[in-house]
Design an enzyme around this catalytic site. Sequence first.
Site, mmCIF file in Angstrom:
data_model
loop_
_atom_site.group_PDB
_atom_site.id
_atom_site.type_symbol
_atom_site.label_atom_id
_atom_site.label_comp_id
_atom_site.label_asym_id
_atom_site.label_seq_id
_atom_site.Cartn_x
_atom_site.Cartn_y
_atom_site.Cartn_z
ATOM 1 N N LYS A 47 0.798 -1.219 0.000
ATOM 2 C CA LYS A 47 0.000 0.000 0.000
ATOM 3 C C LYS A 47 0.836 1.276 0.000
ATOM 4 O O LYS A 47 0.314 2.355 -0.278
ATOM 5 C CB LYS A 47 -0.966 -0.002 1.192
HETATM 6 N N1 PMP Z 1 -3.396 -7.638 1.437
HETATM 7 C C1 PMP Z 1 -3.316 -6.740 2.416
HETATM 8 C C2 PMP Z 1 -2.724 -7.148 3.727
HETATM 9 C C3 PMP Z 1 -3.831 -5.458 2.216
HETATM 10 O O1 PMP Z 1 -3.733 -4.550 3.181
HETATM 11 C C4 PMP Z 1 -4.447 -5.145 0.983
HETATM 12 C C5 PMP Z 1 -5.075 -3.803 0.802
HETATM 13 N N2 PMP Z 1 -6.412 -3.767 1.285
HETATM 14 C C6 PMP Z 1 -4.498 -6.112 -0.014
HETATM 15 C C7 PMP Z 1 -3.949 -7.343 0.244
HETATM 16 C C8 PMP Z 1 -5.193 -5.888 -1.332
HETATM 17 O O2 PMP Z 1 -4.638 -4.879 -2.138
HETATM 18 P P1 PMP Z 1 -5.584 -4.001 -3.040
HETATM 19 O O3 PMP Z 1 -6.360 -3.082 -2.147
HETATM 20 O O4 PMP Z 1 -4.641 -3.242 -3.920
HETATM 21 O O5 PMP Z 1 -6.488 -4.894 -3.794
#
Ligand code: PMP
Length: 342
Positions: A47
């Site tokens: 992130k």
């Molecule tokens: N895994 C974790 C631990 C996350 O914090 C996130 C973000 N919500 C994701 C996966 C998924 O990423 P995205 O929001 O870009 O789909």
Amino acid sequence: MGKMKKSHNIIDSIGNTPLIRLQNVTKGIKARVFVKPEYLNPGGSVKDRMALQIINDAEEKGSLKKGMTIIESTGSGNTGIGLAMIAAVKGYKTIFTMPDKNSLEKINILKAYGAEVIVCPTNVPPDDPKSYYKVAERLAREIPGAFFTGQYHNPSNPKAHYLSTGPEIWKQTKGKIDYFFAGMGTGGTISGTGKFLKEKGSTTVVGVDPHGSIYTDYFREKKIIDAAKTYLIEGIGEDFIPQTIDFSFIDDVVQVSDKEAYLMARRLGREEGILVGSSSGAAVAGALKYLHLKKVTRDIIVVILLPDSGRSYLSKIFNDEWMQQQGFLVSDNYDKTSVLQV
Ligand code: PMP
């Protein structure tokens, strides 16, 4: 020793994570399987990339200026950490809302970067005024000088991955990537990376989804069939369809259970030396299950994105007692702690 690489500040060290080939958990799978450990970003997760893109784009547009407060709803805390880290360098105040299923470690990390944290109930629908989404939206309306980053609708989120994660993977695999696997939270990672990989070549992009999330039904039937059910995996799966996910860049979806994800996260630590969280465990468990079913050949190159570090989950995934309470571990031989008796 080569030339010393200097960073102006912590922000310069976001991105450019390596690709690592899995050695042991892939036994029986013919493909060459690599992981991209996003926990090596300075804020500890994937992130950081989109937090930086959102802040840079907002500053450029003039919607984020000196003295303003950054507000966000952060499902697993990682978005908050990325934003709080960048805000600390740039001098912005931050306020985050989070669901109460998150580990205490994640809440405390946000506070360590100087953020204010508001913990909201997990078991309420997303449009409930008490939900962490709605509380953040309300604060953004009520607090003067608030900037709502809006990771669930901000196009800078997928753009971050289109501009960084996608090109990195393409370069690291010399354009030879056949399959890309990633979990879907906001969908920013998979949509932005998928868009880049598909523009460049013919990579098959597969989303990993926890049982209980609405994404799998939505992908297959193009509509929401059942309301989301509670699951334990943190950071992926949704109970609504955010604007940041673009299914046109996703070829298939594979579902995983909490148990599969948690056990794989433990195996990655013990067998690969890669300490990751539950969404990474889910991504690897889902990818290996999928590749097994597809009976892939030796030449196939697979990349699995690992969003964050296992250090945020010591009281859950890596706590034998908690794992046993969930019914994920049956044996009681897992605890290798020994205390020196003097
Ligand atoms: N895994 C974790 C631990 C996350 O914090 C996130 C973000 N919500 C994701 C996966 C998924 O990423 P995205 O929001 O870009 O789909």
